[in-house]
Scaffold this active site. Structure first.
Site, short mmCIF file in Angstrom:
data_model
loop_
_atom_site.label_atom_id
_atom_site.label_comp_id
_atom_site.label_asym_id
_atom_site.label_seq_id
_atom_site.Cartn_x
_atom_site.Cartn_y
_atom_site.Cartn_z
N GLY A 1 -90.23 19.39 -52.09
CA GLY A 1 -90.26 19.80 -50.68
C GLY A 1 -91.40 19.10 -49.96
O GLY A 1 -92.51 19.05 -50.48
N ARG B 1 -85.40 15.98 -54.40
CA ARG B 1 -85.47 16.69 -55.68
C ARG B 1 -84.50 15.94 -56.58
O ARG B 1 -83.34 15.76 -56.23
CB ARG B 1 -85.05 18.14 -55.51
CG ARG B 1 -85.91 18.90 -54.48
CD ARG B 1 -85.71 20.38 -54.59
NE ARG B 1 -86.22 21.10 -53.43
CZ ARG B 1 -87.50 21.44 -53.25
NH1 ARG B 1 -88.40 21.12 -54.14
NH2 ARG B 1 -87.87 22.11 -52.17
N ASP C 1 -94.82 21.81 -57.85
CA ASP C 1 -94.76 21.99 -59.31
C ASP C 1 -93.66 21.15 -59.97
O ASP C 1 -93.88 20.61 -61.05
CB ASP C 1 -94.63 23.47 -59.69
CG ASP C 1 -93.51 24.18 -58.97
OD1 ASP C 1 -92.84 23.54 -58.12
OD2 ASP C 1 -93.28 25.37 -59.25
N THR D 1 -97.75 20.83 -51.26
CA THR D 1 -96.68 21.81 -51.06
C THR D 1 -97.19 22.91 -50.15
O THR D 1 -98.37 23.29 -50.24
CB THR D 1 -96.20 22.44 -52.39
OG1 THR D 1 -95.41 23.59 -52.09
CG2 THR D 1 -97.35 22.88 -53.29
N ASP E 1 -96.44 25.89 -50.47
CA ASP E 1 -96.43 27.15 -51.22
C ASP E 1 -97.80 27.59 -51.77
O ASP E 1 -97.97 28.74 -52.12
CB ASP E 1 -95.44 27.06 -52.40
CG ASP E 1 -94.02 26.81 -51.93
OD1 ASP E 1 -93.71 27.11 -50.77
OD2 ASP E 1 -93.21 26.32 -52.74
N ASP F 1 -99.01 27.02 -54.66
CA ASP F 1 -98.75 27.62 -55.97
C ASP F 1 -99.06 26.70 -57.15
O ASP F 1 -98.52 26.89 -58.23
CB ASP F 1 -97.27 28.06 -56.04
CG ASP F 1 -96.31 26.88 -55.89
OD1 ASP F 1 -96.77 25.77 -55.52
OD2 ASP F 1 -95.11 27.05 -56.15
N ARG G 1 -91.50 30.21 -52.32
CA ARG G 1 -90.80 30.23 -53.61
C ARG G 1 -91.22 31.46 -54.41
O ARG G 1 -91.00 32.56 -53.92
CB ARG G 1 -91.09 28.94 -54.40
CG ARG G 1 -90.01 28.59 -55.40
CD ARG G 1 -90.32 27.28 -56.07
NE ARG G 1 -90.11 26.15 -55.19
CZ ARG G 1 -88.94 25.55 -55.02
NH1 ARG G 1 -87.89 25.96 -55.69
NH2 ARG G 1 -88.83 24.52 -54.22
O1 F6P Z 1 -91.52 24.36 -52.19
C1 F6P Z 1 -91.44 24.33 -50.81
C2 F6P Z 1 -90.26 25.15 -50.33
O2 F6P Z 1 -90.23 25.07 -48.92
C3 F6P Z 1 -90.24 26.61 -50.79
O3 F6P Z 1 -91.11 27.42 -50.06
C4 F6P Z 1 -88.78 26.94 -50.62
O4 F6P Z 1 -88.42 27.97 -51.49
C5 F6P Z 1 -88.10 25.66 -51.01
O5 F6P Z 1 -89.05 24.61 -50.83
C6 F6P Z 1 -86.88 25.33 -50.19
O6 F6P Z 1 -86.32 24.20 -50.73
P1 F6P Z 1 -85.19 23.33 -50.02
O7 F6P Z 1 -85.83 22.61 -48.86
O8 F6P Z 1 -84.72 22.40 -51.07
O9 F6P Z 1 -84.17 24.30 -49.53
#
Ligand code: F6P
Length: 319
Positions: free
Chosen positions: A11, A72, A103, A125, A127, A129, A171
């Site tokens: 992300g 991803r 992560d 990120t 998050d 985390d 997340r």
């Molecule tokens: O890791 C960053 C994040 O924005 C999280 O907070 C969220 O759960 C996830 O990515 C959303 O992912 P995507 O953009 O693939 O829907």
């Protein structure tokens, strides 16, 4: 080190561009060439590379997102995918790689490290985390976005005497909810690290209402439950007029705050320093405002925890 690579993965987060800029400029300062990998690990596998010069990273420090794009990548989770990536790096004479991401991105960097390829992980990120750092790049900007939303929602919550549930990202971590909830004066903050009790939430809402409180803000981290579900539970068990707001991907965008730009610049430059010193397999971070680095494999074995003092404080202040 004669030539290094840099990629952003997972992300995106505001400040990633500032981190890339720092990597490029610091490397050039050391007479090292920089190759940008376009599209994260997928770009690494397919060899989607471009040479980055001083000017390539001009005018990006203030921009959200990542100009190297991100993705991803399922294939990079496999040994074959990782091997293809290493072959591309070797084919292009790239001696080390800086990976900016969360992560999932660190797992990729760890895999490369385990296969003997020098990598440094930079925590990017929203998050917050990643173990081994108190703050990740993008967290501060996301917080400010969330606070701005909470402030605006509070206006309408007050006018209509409503209870609002605001669902934020993160997340499996509660950092965004906790910090933004505290800074936004939320009455209740729900985070995945603490089991929530519906009855307790309702009792708090009722007590507040008895004291004359006309509206309430409940911030819920996505890792707890969906805001819609919590809203439904409150509506079913009370007569509070309830609305739900899911902030979603707006939390990932926007111009990075000064704090994120500075953090990104420090961490990006530090990652290059480590590669210059021949130290691969590291994860960089910030602790008590000092730059730190850890073995990336060891860092990933740790568990990110929330700041318990902050959580207690938020409870004490939101009576
Ligand atoms: O890791 C960053 C994040 O924005 C999280 O907070 C969220 O759960 C996830 O990515 C959303 O992912 P995507 O953009 O693939 O829907």
């Amino acid at each position: 080190m004669k030539r290094i690579g840099v990629l952003t993965s997972g992300g995106d987060a505001p400040g990633m561009n500032a981190a890339i800029r720092a990597v490029v400029r610091k490397a050039i300062y050391h007479d090292i060439e920089v190759i940008g990998v376009v599209g994260g690990y997928a770009g690494l596998i397919s060899g989607n590379f471009k040479k980055l010069e001083v000017g390539s990273v001009g005018d990006i420090i203030h921009r959200g997102g990542t100009f190297l794009f991100s993705a991803r990548c399922e294939e990079f989770k496999t040994k074959e995918g990782q091997q293809k990536g290493i072959e591309q790096l070797k084919k292009h004479n790239i001696d080390g790689l800086v990976v900016i991401g969360g992560d999932g991105s660190y797992m990729g960097a760890k895999a490369l490290t385990e296969q003997g390829y020098p990598c440094v992980g930079v925590p990017g990120t929203i998050d917050n985390d990643i173990p081994g750092t108190e703050f990740t790049i993008g967290f501060d900007t996301a917080l400010n976005t969330v606070i701005d939303a909470i402030d605006k929602i509070r206006d309408t919550a007050t006018s209509h005497e409503r209870t609002f549930i605001i669902e934020v990202m993160g997340r499996n971590a509660g950092d965004i909810a906790l910090w933004a909830g505290l800074a936004g004066g939320a009455e209740t903050i729900l985070i995945p690290e603490e089991i929530y009790n519906l009855e307790e939430i309702i009792t708090r809402l009722k007590k507040g209402s008895e004291r004359g409180k006309k509206h309430s803000i409940i911030v819920v981290a996505e890792g707890v439950n969906s805001g819609v579900e919590i809203g439904r539970q409150i509506e079913e068990n009370t007569d509070f007029d309830t609305r739900v707001s899911v902030l979603g991907h707006m939390q990932r965008g926007g111009s990075p705050t000064a704090a994120d730009r500075v953090l990104a610049s420090r961490l990006g430059a530090y990652a290059v320093e480590l590669l210059v010193e021949g130290k691969g397999g590291r994860a960089v971070g910030i602790e008590k405002n000092n730059l730190v680095d850890y073995d990336i494999i060891e860092a990933l074995g740790r568990k990110h925890t929330i700041d318990n003092n902050l959580y207690q404080l938020s409870k004490e202040l939101s009576i």
